[in-house]
Design a protein around this motif. Structure first.
Motif, PDB file in Angstrom:
ATOM      1  N   ILE A 171       7.335  -0.703  -8.003  1.00  0.00           N
ATOM      2  CA  ILE A 171       8.702  -0.272  -8.280  1.00  0.00           C
ATOM      3  C   ILE A 171       9.242  -0.983  -9.523  1.00  0.00           C
ATOM      4  N   GLY A 172       9.692  -0.198 -10.480  1.00  0.00           N
ATOM      5  CA  GLY A 172      10.227  -0.742 -11.724  1.00  0.00           C
ATOM      6  C   GLY A 172       9.190  -0.854 -12.824  1.00  0.00           C
ATOM      7  N   ASN A 173       7.923  -0.651 -12.486  1.00  0.00           N
ATOM      8  CA  ASN A 173       6.845  -0.761 -13.487  1.00  0.00           C
ATOM      9  C   ASN A 173       6.064   0.540 -13.637  1.00  0.00           C
ATOM     10  N   GLU A 174       6.651   1.638 -13.168  1.00  0.00           N
ATOM     11  CA  GLU A 174       5.929   2.904 -13.132  1.00  0.00           C
ATOM     12  C   GLU A 174       5.423   3.345 -14.518  1.00  0.00           C
ATOM     13  N   ASP A 175       6.276   3.252 -15.542  1.00  0.00           N
ATOM     14  CA  ASP A 175       5.869   3.707 -16.875  1.00  0.00           C
ATOM     15  C   ASP A 175       4.725   2.871 -17.420  1.00  0.00           C
ATOM     16  N   ALA A 176       4.810   1.562 -17.222  1.00  0.00           N
ATOM     17  CA  ALA A 176       3.749   0.671 -17.711  1.00  0.00           C
ATOM     18  C   ALA A 176       2.438   0.932 -16.975  1.00  0.00           C
ATOM     19  N   ILE A 177       2.525   1.201 -15.676  1.00  0.00           N
ATOM     20  CA  ILE A 177       1.315   1.483 -14.899  1.00  0.00           C
ATOM     21  C   ILE A 177       0.710   2.813 -15.331  1.00  0.00           C
ATOM     22  N   ASP A 178       1.572   3.803 -15.607  1.00  0.00           N
ATOM     23  CA  ASP A 178       1.084   5.085 -16.123  1.00  0.00           C
ATOM     24  C   ASP A 178       0.231   4.871 -17.365  1.00  0.00           C
ATOM     25  N   GLU A 179       0.727   4.033 -18.271  1.00  0.00           N
ATOM     26  CA  GLU A 179       0.015   3.768 -19.529  1.00  0.00           C
ATOM     27  C   GLU A 179      -1.339   3.119 -19.259  1.00  0.00           C
ATOM     28  N   LYS A 180      -1.349   2.136 -18.353  1.00  0.00           N
ATOM     29  CA  LYS A 180      -2.597   1.427 -18.046  1.00  0.00           C
ATOM     30  C   LYS A 180      -3.634   2.361 -17.409  1.00  0.00           C
ATOM     31  N   LEU A 196       0.831  -1.206   0.000  1.00  0.00           N
ATOM     32  CA  LEU A 196       0.000   0.000   0.000  1.00  0.00           C
ATOM     33  C   LEU A 196       0.865   1.255   0.000  1.00  0.00           C
ATOM     34  N   ASN A 197       1.948   1.242   0.751  1.00  0.00           N
ATOM     35  CA  ASN A 197       2.841   2.399   0.769  1.00  0.00           C
ATOM     36  C   ASN A 197       3.436   2.662  -0.612  1.00  0.00           C
ATOM     37  N   GLN A 198       3.811   1.590  -1.307  1.00  0.00           N
ATOM     38  CA  GLN A 198       4.330   1.736  -2.670  1.00  0.00           C
ATOM     39  C   GLN A 198       3.280   2.361  -3.584  1.00  0.00           C
ATOM     40  N   PHE A 199       2.052   1.889  -3.460  1.00  0.00           N
ATOM     41  CA  PHE A 199       0.953   2.410  -4.274  1.00  0.00           C
ATOM     42  C   PHE A 199       0.744   3.902  -3.997  1.00  0.00           C
ATOM     43  N   ILE A 200       0.732   4.277  -2.739  1.00  0.00           N
ATOM     44  CA  ILE A 200       0.512   5.676  -2.346  1.00  0.00           C
ATOM     45  C   ILE A 200       1.644   6.558  -2.874  1.00  0.00           C
ATOM     46  N   GLU A 201       2.868   6.105  -2.678  1.00  0.00           N
ATOM     47  CA  GLU A 201       4.020   6.909  -3.098  1.00  0.00           C
ATOM     48  C   GLU A 201       4.088   7.038  -4.610  1.00  0.00           C
ATOM     49  N   TYR A 202       3.684   5.980  -5.309  1.00  0.00           N
ATOM     50  CA  TYR A 202       3.647   6.039  -6.775  1.00  0.00           C
ATOM     51  C   TYR A 202       2.617   7.068  -7.248  1.00  0.00           C
ATOM     52  N   ILE A 203       1.403   6.988  -6.710  1.00  0.00           N
ATOM     53  CA  ILE A 203       0.353   7.933  -7.099  1.00  0.00           C
ATOM     54  C   ILE A 203       0.771   9.365  -6.766  1.00  0.00           C
ATOM     55  N   ALA A 204       1.360   9.557  -5.597  1.00  0.00           N
ATOM     56  CA  ALA A 204       1.762  10.897  -5.171  1.00  0.00           C
ATOM     57  C   ALA A 204       2.822  11.491  -6.083  1.00  0.00           C
ATOM     58  N   SER A 205       3.788  10.680  -6.495  1.00  0.00           N
ATOM     59  CA  SER A 205       4.913  11.190  -7.285  1.00  0.00           C
ATOM     60  C   SER A 205       4.610  11.284  -8.784  1.00  0.00           C
ATOM     61  N   ARG A 206       3.715  10.419  -9.289  1.00  0.00           N
ATOM     62  CA  ARG A 206       3.482  10.365 -10.737  1.00  0.00           C
ATOM     63  C   ARG A 206       2.166  11.017 -11.181  1.00  0.00           C
TER      64      ARG A 206
END
Length: 350
Positions: free
Chosen positions: A303-312, A261-271
């Motif tokens: 972590i490591g899949n940020e660009d692919a998740i952005d696309e999705k 969950l922390n990874q998810f939150i930090e990803y959304i916050a930063s991207r």
């Protein structure tokens, strides 16, 4: 019909109750002796305004009948206030007994609806005769035995929750599912204090008070780990999930899940920031649910899949099928259709 009668009899027998008529003076004595307590989880939701508190104390002074108070009795015979929190707390605060809530203790009454002269009254200025009137006023106390089955206890508390300042579903879960083998409550509370989480959700003060962030954390865990279908309402599904995790009937690695969950939150916050949940201005709960369900089932790690998740996420937010399903938070069918469509998009099956 016999099966119906048997089912009802079984549930009735699993609930153990008792009732007593007690004066507020007796309840105050029990509170000071530690035999009656208001847990910190409940104290935090003492939110009656001073007008509401005054109106209740005015009712007691005038002898107007008041609703019963419900308490839960633990294994040591102590009573915990469950329903009637606002009423009990109003009396305790007026008499200066709520020392753990100094900002609400020693309340100063406002003008009453029937007795204008109550304005600016404190316990120190209230005539002795009227203090005695409050202390001797009788309140019906309904007692729920602590060894009643947990599901019955939860339903009882939930259905009693009809007062002027009712608890949210998550506030009830927070109070009921504590002291279990797995302390999921502590993780929900910990995540709810995370600055990045507060920023991307940006809840109102009332939402914070109703533990909306804690509920979102629970939704993430519940939908992330959902396999198959759920036939109940979402609130009931979340309660059942929290109960099964808390009593260790469902395997749940606290550290691993918290980290996810922390990874998810930090990803959304930063991207993306909070805008990802607000394509039309207001917070869209269905988008949070969809990402909680689809993202972890597609990517082992953020972590490591940020660009692919952005696309999705871009595909999801612009998908005509997904956006045509509707955003009702009450329709289980629509909620599930949105999550299934999100998973199709994330897995490339759309």
């Amino acid at each position: 019909m016999p099966k119906l009668e048997e089912a009802i009899a079984l549930k009735r027998n699993s609930l153990k109750t008792d009732r007593l008529d007690m004066s507020f003076g007796e309840l105050m004595n029990m509170f000071e002796d530690g035999d009656l307590f208001i847990s910190p989880e409940y104290q935090r939701v003492f939110r009656w305004s001073i007008f509401q508190q005054t109106r209740f104390i005015e009712s007691v002074l005038l002898g107007i009948p008041i609703p019963p108070v419900f308490v839960a009795e633990d294994d040591d015979g102590r009573w915990e206030v469950v329903d009637g929190l606002q009423r009990i707390s109003s009396i305790f605060a007026f008499f200066g007994l709520l020392e753990s809530l100094p900002e609400k203790n020693n309340s100063i009454l406002t003008q009453g609806e029937l007795v204008n002269e109550l304005e600016n009254t404190t316990i120190s200025t209230l005539p002795l005769k009227l203090k005695t009137t409050i202390k001797r006023s009788v309140c019906r106390v309904e007692i729920v035995k602590w060894d009643s089955q947990e599901d019955i206890r939860y339903e009882l508390f939930n259905r009693l929750n009809t007062g002027a300042s009712p608890l949210s579903e998550q506030e009830i879960r927070n109070c009921i599912f504590r002291g279990y083998k797995v302390d999921l409550n502590s993780i929900l509370k910990k995540v709810a204090k995370k600055p990045e989480f507060i920023e991307i959700i940006s809840p109102s003060d009332s939402k914070l008070e109703q533990m909306f962030l804690e509920e979102l954390a629970l939704r993430f865990f519940a939908f992330k780990n959902l396999e198959g279908d759920f036939k109940t309402t979402v609130p009931q599904f979340l309660s059942e999930f929290m109960k099964s995790v808390s009593n260790a009937s469902t395997p749940f690695d606290l550290n691993f899940e918290e980290n996810s969950l922390n990874q998810f939150i930090e990803y959304i916050a930063s991207r993306h920031g909070k805008s990802v949940f607000r394509p039309k201005g207001n917070f869209a709960l269905h988008i949070f649910d969809s990402l909680a369900y689809a993202l972890p089932k597609t990517f082992g790690s953020v972590i490591g899949n940020e660009d692919a998740i952005d696309e999705k996420i871009g595909l999801l937010l612009n998908d005509t099928v997904y956006n045509s399903i509707g955003t009702s938070t009450f329709s289980t069918g629509r909620i599930r259709k949105r999550m299934d469509r999100a998973l199709e998009i994330f897995k490339g099956d759309a």
